[in-house]
Enzyme design. Structure first.
Site, mmCIF file in Angstrom:
data_model
loop_
_atom_site.group_PDB
_atom_site.id
_atom_site.type_symbol
_atom_site.label_atom_id
_atom_site.label_comp_id
_atom_site.label_asym_id
_atom_site.label_seq_id
_atom_site.Cartn_x
_atom_site.Cartn_y
_atom_site.Cartn_z
ATOM 1 N N HIS A 183 -5.227 -50.618 16.147
ATOM 2 C CA HIS A 183 -5.862 -50.522 14.545
ATOM 3 C C HIS A 183 -5.521 -51.707 13.683
ATOM 4 O O HIS A 183 -4.454 -52.277 13.741
ATOM 5 C CB HIS A 183 -4.785 -48.930 14.277
ATOM 6 C CG HIS A 183 -5.274 -48.570 13.270
ATOM 7 N ND1 HIS A 183 -5.635 -48.883 12.010
ATOM 8 C CD2 HIS A 183 -6.353 -47.264 13.503
ATOM 9 C CE1 HIS A 183 -6.722 -47.810 11.719
ATOM 10 N NE2 HIS A 183 -7.208 -47.501 12.304
ATOM 11 N N ASP A 238 -8.708 -42.608 17.932
ATOM 12 C CA ASP A 238 -9.940 -42.901 18.626
ATOM 13 C C ASP A 238 -10.257 -43.319 20.282
ATOM 14 O O ASP A 238 -10.835 -42.007 20.645
ATOM 15 C CB ASP A 238 -10.507 -44.353 18.152
ATOM 16 C CG ASP A 238 -10.515 -44.585 16.534
ATOM 17 O OD1 ASP A 238 -10.842 -43.368 16.247
ATOM 18 O OD2 ASP A 238 -10.322 -45.261 16.109
#
Length: 430
Positions: free
Chosen positions: A307, A365
């Protein structure tokens, strides 16, 4: 004595006050830098620039911490509902039973949209991307509520716009899906909670009874909570910047939707599913693609791992991983080829030294894309689902910016173009 930093320019010293937040975050206050020195700072992408003070969300990427108004995301996802979290973000505190019932009831009363909105759908091409429709129609709400553009709205008027937007965006979002699928549009139902009502508008048909799966409703609540706010990201700072011009809430959120639409921001979970499908089409050999991901000369990237902010782990991923397992089991999809590929990639990322050293763990995600795929939501709708979750955060940020009377945003630049030169007539140009 207040802490300060010293800046020395051309032999002259300037004192920069140090600002400290409640979580010991520190910043140099450069609000008077240009007036005092003639200099500005250059920070492409605003990676080191604090554009505002905010009491809404605290994020510590190094430690993997995410809190809304001080409450850990883990506790909210486990014990709260999306509407309760929305109230917390927008109004600054967890609601009492009476406050939650009133907030939820007001939203329910405003879920219907003007019938003219249905006519607007006819003007979009059949292949229009759902985010194009969503951003257009949210902005168009300003036309249906023209009083919302006033810069001098009362507290009650602002609250009415908040309620309207919370109520109508799910209806419009579900209609974009139905329009894309060529299905009849479903009206909202006042006897359902927020997430159940959205699922009803998305997936029910007038010809048959729609049975809600409580596991799916619970997972959707968690997904929306996990996406509800994430500090000053691209779309959120867009909402604040547009709102700083005294733009309406609808126009500001529409701008945020367009920022979220960008593939570098809100499209990550769509890219995860597209990657899994590509691996499946190639034969499903995950070891081949793990090797490609490790090869610095190969352009292939594992989507949904690591991330931009979280340098350790994404605290939302642990929560949504459990929800993903529950949803897939409840829907009988635990043995699907796509899930098998996802599990193998996940296992590699959690055990392979290459990924461990680089802290490339599965993020929110990775799992949210799997859930949306399991629910039958097209990949083009993933960013719409993201927008549905992020809505209360955008509203809270816009509301905070207005209440703090923040000035209009006006970034500076370092000019790199031509210096002064004289105009040359077209006959003399070479």
């Amino acid at each position: 004595m207040a802490e300060s930093a010293e800046l020395i320019l051309d032999g002259k010293s300037y004192s920069l006050p140090v600002i400290e937040g409640t979580e010991q975050e520190k910043a140099f206050d450069i609000g008077k830098l240009r007036d005092q020195t003639g200099y500005v700072t250059l920070d492409s992408g605003y990676k080191n620039t604090g554009a505002t003070k905010s009491a809404i969300t605290f994020l510590d990427g190094e430690e993997g911490i995410l809190r809304y108004r001080g409450y850990p995301i883990e506790q909210l996802a486990e014990q709260s509902s999306f509407i309760e979290v929305a109230y917390l973000l927008i109004y600054g505190k967890l609601p009492t039973q009476a406050e939650l019932a009133d907030f939820s009831g007001q939203i329910t009363k405003h879920t219907l949209v003007h019938e003219d909105v249905r006519k607007i759908f006819d003007g979009f091409p059949s292949a229009a991307h759902p985010m194009a429709i969503l951003s257009s129609l949210i902005c168009a709400l300003t036309a249906f509520y023209p009083e919302s553009v006033s810069p001098d709205l009362s507290k009650e008027e602002i609250n009415l716009n908040v309620i309207r937007l919370m109520a109508k965006l799910p209806t419009i979002a579900a209609w974009t899906y139905k329009n894309q699928m060529g299905h009849p549009l479903n009206y909202p139902r006042n006897d359902m909670d927020y997430c159940s009502n959205f699922l009803h508008m998305m997936f029910s048909f007038p010809t048959e009874k729609y049975e809600l799966n409580p596991v799916v409703v619970s997972a959707l609540n968690k997904l929306l909570i996990l996406h509800a706010d994430h500090e000053q990201n691209c779309s959120t700072s867009t909402v604040r910047l547009v709102g700083s011009a005294n733009a309406s809430l609808y126009g500001s959120v529409s701008a945020g939707i367009n920022a979220l639409w960008g593939p570098l921001h809100g499209g990550a979970n769509q890219e995860v599913v597209e990657m899994l499908e590509a691996i499946e089409r190639d034969g499903g050999d995950t070891s081949k693609f793990i090797a490609k991901a490790k090869d610095k000369n190969d352009s292939f990237r594992l989507m949904g791992f690591g991330h931009r902010v979280y340098k350790n782990f994404d605290p939302r991923a642990t929560i949504i991983k459990k929800a993903a397992d529950e949803v897939l089991t409840a829907l009988g999809l635990q043995d699907s080829p796509l899930l098998k590929i996802a599990k193998e990639l996940e296992q590699a990322a959690l055990t392979d030294e290459y990924f461990i050293q680089r802290k490339l763990y599965p993020n929110v995600d990775f799992y949210s894309g799997i859930i949306y795929k399991a629910l039958g939501i097209p990949t083009e709708m993933f960013t719409v689902m993201f927008a549905l979750g992020r809505l209360p955060g955008w509203i809270a940020q816009w509301k905070e910016m207005r209440e703090n009377k923040e000035p209009i945003g006006r970034p500076r630049q370092i000019y790199t173009g031509e210096t002064a030169r004289d105009y040359v007539s077209i006959e003399q140009r070479s």
